[in-house]
Design a protein around this motif. Structure first.
Motif, short mmCIF file in Angstrom:
data_model
loop_
_atom_site.label_atom_id
_atom_site.label_comp_id
_atom_site.label_asym_id
_atom_site.label_seq_id
_atom_site.Cartn_x
_atom_site.Cartn_y
_atom_site.Cartn_z
N SER A 199 0.82 -1.21 0.00
CA SER A 199 0.00 0.00 0.00
C SER A 199 0.86 1.26 0.00
CB SER A 199 -0.90 0.01 1.23
OG SER A 199 -1.46 1.30 1.43
N PRO A 200 0.75 2.09 -1.04
CA PRO A 200 1.48 3.37 -1.02
C PRO A 200 1.08 4.25 0.16
CG PRO A 200 0.69 2.88 -3.23
CD PRO A 200 0.03 1.89 -2.30
N LEU A 201 -0.16 4.15 0.59
CA LEU A 201 -0.61 4.95 1.73
C LEU A 201 0.13 4.51 2.99
CD1 LEU A 201 -4.26 5.94 2.53
CD2 LEU A 201 -2.77 5.10 4.33
N SER A 202 0.18 3.21 3.23
CA SER A 202 0.88 2.70 4.41
C SER A 202 2.35 3.10 4.40
CB SER A 202 0.77 1.17 4.46
OG SER A 202 -0.56 0.75 4.58
N ILE A 203 2.98 2.98 3.23
CA ILE A 203 4.40 3.29 3.12
C ILE A 203 4.67 4.77 3.33
CG2 ILE A 203 6.31 3.38 1.47
CD1 ILE A 203 5.20 0.73 0.32
N GLU A 234 -9.61 -2.93 0.72
CA GLU A 234 -9.02 -3.67 -0.39
C GLU A 234 -8.00 -4.69 0.12
OE1 GLU A 234 -7.51 -5.18 -3.92
OE2 GLU A 234 -9.45 -4.30 -3.39
N GLY A 235 -7.19 -4.29 1.10
CA GLY A 235 -6.20 -5.21 1.64
C GLY A 235 -6.83 -6.43 2.28
N GLN A 244 -3.46 -10.81 -5.04
CA GLN A 244 -2.69 -9.60 -4.75
C GLN A 244 -3.63 -8.40 -4.63
OE1 GLN A 244 0.39 -9.05 -4.00
NE2 GLN A 244 1.20 -11.11 -4.38
N PRO A 245 -3.43 -7.55 -3.64
CA PRO A 245 -4.30 -6.37 -3.52
C PRO A 245 -4.05 -5.40 -4.66
CG PRO A 245 -2.49 -6.26 -1.96
CD PRO A 245 -2.42 -7.62 -2.57
N ARG A 246 -5.09 -4.64 -4.97
CA ARG A 246 -4.98 -3.60 -6.00
C ARG A 246 -5.16 -2.25 -5.31
NH1 ARG A 246 -7.88 -7.86 -8.39
NH2 ARG A 246 -9.86 -7.00 -7.63
N PHE A 247 -4.07 -1.77 -4.74
CA PHE A 247 -4.11 -0.50 -4.01
C PHE A 247 -4.11 0.65 -5.01
CE2 PHE A 247 -1.91 -3.25 -0.79
CZ PHE A 247 -2.93 -3.21 0.15
#
Length: 255
Positions: A199-203, A234-235, A244-247
């Motif tokens: 997840s780009p948000l998490s990172i 989504e996760g 695989q998730p699609r973030f």
């Protein structure tokens, strides 16, 4: 025409910036220090770029600042173009990985330490040489090194100006992984592919919080984004469906 330059290649979700100055083991010239922030400004808002790799051409990462430009760097002190480039790299909103072979000395170590992760080949050598040259290492650079390896290891590097090998760099925390030179590229590809799936948000939130750049209001903003963007839904769905998730979230350019 000089052969000294920074080049960029974007392959899928990964942008690779290559330091190239073959006559001087990829030492950074003044023009290259100025070029790096410009490249990063261009790459950061690209929604398709999920990670950035910094590496050197051939068998060296970067042997430092080109000594022909030393006077300009010294006159500027902590406001030098080298520190400006380092700070811009450290603030890059997406994960940054230094892929290191051979010499990683002075300005090269400065750039590597500004990256989030450092993956090194077993032929790498590291050094911080100001004490050998009679220079004062920039304060932001010194503090960043000390945060990474601890005060004692930072003092050893700075006081002695000695070169250390990759295994010692791994022991003190200067690098995250060491592997044979012929496996370096494959490992970096594997690592960036893994990061690109996350997840780009998490990172992005983790990077700001770890670097203590997020005030309480900003942290609360990140937590709200978990709900409003649907990233967590989504996760969880991806785990339940064994896929695989699609973030879909991407960092806003003015975040």
């Amino acid at each position: 025409m000089s052969d000294a330059e920074l080049t960029v290649e974007v392959t899928g979700p990964v942008a690779t910036v290559v330091i190239s100055n073959p006559a001087r083991r990829n030492a950074m010239t003044a023009a290259m220090w100025r070029q790096l922030p410009e490249l990063l400004d261009r790459l950061e808002p690209d929604p398709d770029v999920r990670a950035l790799v910094l590496t050197g051409a051939g068998d060296a990462f970067c042997a430092g600042a080109d000594l022909g430009d030393l006077a300009e760097l010294l006159d500027a002190g902590d406001a030098s173009i080298a520190v400006t480039a380092e700070e811009r790299l450290a603030r890059f909103a997406k994960p940054t990985i230094a892929a290191i072979r051979g010499a990683c000395v002075g300005g090269g170590a400065q750039l590597a330490v500004a990256c989030d992760l450092r993956i090194a080949a077993d032929d790498s050598r590291f050094g911080v040489p100001p004490a050998r040259l009679g220079l004062v290492y920039p304060a932001p650079t010194t503090r960043r090194l000390a945060r990474l390896v601890g005060p004692s290891a930072a003092k050893h590097l700075l006081f002695t100006a000695e070169l250390i090998d990759a295994e010692r760099a791994l022991r003190i925390g200067l690098v995250d992984e060491v592997l044979p030179a012929d496996r370096l590229a494959a490992r970096v590809d594997e690592l960036t592919a893994t990061i690109a799936q996350r997840s780009p948000l998490s990172i992005a939130a983790a990077k700001e919080i770890i670097e203590e750049r997020a005030e309480p209001a900003r942290i609360a903003w990140w937590h709200r984004k978990v709900t409003t963007t649907g990233e967590a839904r989504e996760g969880v769905a991806a785990i339940a469906e064994r896929r695989q998730p699609r973030f879909a979230w991407r960092p806003p350019t003015d975040a």
